[in-house]
Write a protein that holds these residues in place. Structure first.
Motif, mmCIF file in Angstrom:
data_model
loop_
_atom_site.group_PDB
_atom_site.id
_atom_site.type_symbol
_atom_site.label_atom_id
_atom_site.label_comp_id
_atom_site.label_asym_id
_atom_site.label_seq_id
_atom_site.Cartn_x
_atom_site.Cartn_y
_atom_site.Cartn_z
ATOM 1 N N TRP A 124 -39.202 35.357 40.683
ATOM 2 C CA TRP A 124 -37.319 35.642 40.115
ATOM 3 C C TRP A 124 -37.136 36.746 41.838
ATOM 4 O O TRP A 124 -37.777 37.593 42.053
ATOM 5 C CB TRP A 124 -36.659 36.882 39.571
ATOM 6 C CG TRP A 124 -36.610 35.773 38.090
ATOM 7 C CD1 TRP A 124 -36.359 35.335 37.142
ATOM 8 C CD2 TRP A 124 -38.212 35.944 37.016
ATOM 9 N NE1 TRP A 124 -36.176 34.644 36.114
ATOM 10 C CE2 TRP A 124 -38.261 34.936 35.730
ATOM 11 C CE3 TRP A 124 -39.114 36.191 36.974
ATOM 12 C CZ2 TRP A 124 -38.087 34.756 35.367
ATOM 13 C CZ3 TRP A 124 -40.142 35.908 35.857
ATOM 14 C CH2 TRP A 124 -39.803 35.122 35.425
ATOM 15 N N ILE A 129 -32.589 36.730 39.332
ATOM 16 C CA ILE A 129 -31.764 35.545 39.936
ATOM 17 C C ILE A 129 -33.428 34.873 39.595
ATOM 18 O O ILE A 129 -34.192 35.434 41.280
ATOM 19 C CB ILE A 129 -31.665 35.194 40.662
ATOM 20 C CG1 ILE A 129 -29.769 36.319 40.134
ATOM 21 C CG2 ILE A 129 -31.203 33.845 40.879
ATOM 22 C CD1 ILE A 129 -29.088 36.437 41.781
ATOM 23 N N PRO A 137 -32.548 33.339 33.862
ATOM 24 C CA PRO A 137 -32.281 34.775 34.299
ATOM 25 C C PRO A 137 -33.170 35.895 33.719
ATOM 26 O O PRO A 137 -33.508 35.872 32.547
ATOM 27 C CB PRO A 137 -31.810 34.954 34.869
ATOM 28 C CG PRO A 137 -30.366 34.601 33.826
ATOM 29 C CD PRO A 137 -31.134 33.560 33.516
ATOM 30 N N ARG A 140 -30.356 41.848 32.823
ATOM 31 C CA ARG A 140 -29.919 42.666 34.743
ATOM 32 C C ARG A 140 -29.136 43.425 33.903
ATOM 33 O O ARG A 140 -27.756 43.289 33.403
ATOM 34 C CB ARG A 140 -29.369 41.953 36.038
ATOM 35 C CG ARG A 140 -30.229 40.473 35.579
ATOM 36 C CD ARG A 140 -29.881 40.182 37.384
ATOM 37 N NE ARG A 140 -28.637 39.591 37.224
ATOM 38 C CZ ARG A 140 -27.727 39.110 37.866
ATOM 39 N NH1 ARG A 140 -28.278 39.264 39.197
ATOM 40 N NH2 ARG A 140 -26.291 38.194 38.042
ATOM 41 N N PRO A 160 -25.424 35.349 34.391
ATOM 42 C CA PRO A 160 -25.719 35.158 36.292
ATOM 43 C C PRO A 160 -24.674 34.687 36.850
ATOM 44 O O PRO A 160 -25.169 35.011 38.243
ATOM 45 C CB PRO A 160 -26.481 33.323 35.442
ATOM 46 C CG PRO A 160 -26.513 33.872 33.833
ATOM 47 C CD PRO A 160 -25.363 34.868 33.501
#
Length: 167
Positions: A124, A129, A137, A140, A160
């Motif tokens: 990633w 990402i 993903p 986050r 995402p």
């Protein structure tokens, strides 16, 4: 001539001042807890901006309750521990991701030279990402730099497409 203050009157005066101070504390302290907003995981300071400017770093964070993020571990008393990776991003921004693979349980994410890598070799970007579009993903979290502190909202993730979402 001025007469000296009797010791008994001075002691009673000091005692009255101490009792008044205790009464004020007993009245003000509950008011602080009543009027203050509740403490939760929506405003968590995870690092200083100068620390993050040196490159990606890993931090252990204690959350007030579980929200189902990848990599959460029980810390007792209903709390959970979560490992985060905090990295500098574009234009002075900061990215914060969970340091656990969304594909395999108990598979930590490690900081590589220019990317994040899990125990099975999936990769990633520092922003979470996936390099391979087939991989999901990382979790986050919304983050901002406020007065030199990196502040993260650990109650929600960023989807995402880059917008904030609810788990």
């Amino acid at each position: 001539m001025d007469e000296p203050v009797p010791v008994r009157r001075a002691a009673v005066g000091c005692l009255l001042i101490a009792v008044a101070g205790i009464v004020v504390a007993l009245l003000v302290r509950p008011a602080i807890y009543t009027l203050a907003p509740p403490r939760d995981d929506s405003v968590v300071i995870v690092a200083s901006a100068s620390e993050v400017a040196n490159g990606p770093m890993e931090r252990e964070i204690l959350l007030s309750r579980s929200r189902g993020w990848n990599g959460e571990r029980d810390a007792g008393d209903g709390r959970v521990q979560l490992t985060l990776i905090i990295a500098p991003s574009t234009f002075g921004a900061v990215s914060v991701v969970a340091a656990a693979s969304p594909v395999t349980d108990d598979c930590p994410i490690e900081i590589g030279a220019d990317r994040l890598v899990d125990c099975e070799g999936r990769e990633w970007t520092y922003a979470g990402i996936a390099i391979d579009p087939a991989d999901p993903p990382l979790d986050r979290f919304p983050a901002l730099v406020d007065d030199g502190a990196v502040v993260v909202d650990l109650t929600r993730t960023i989807d995402p497409e880059g917008t904030a979402g609810v788990p």
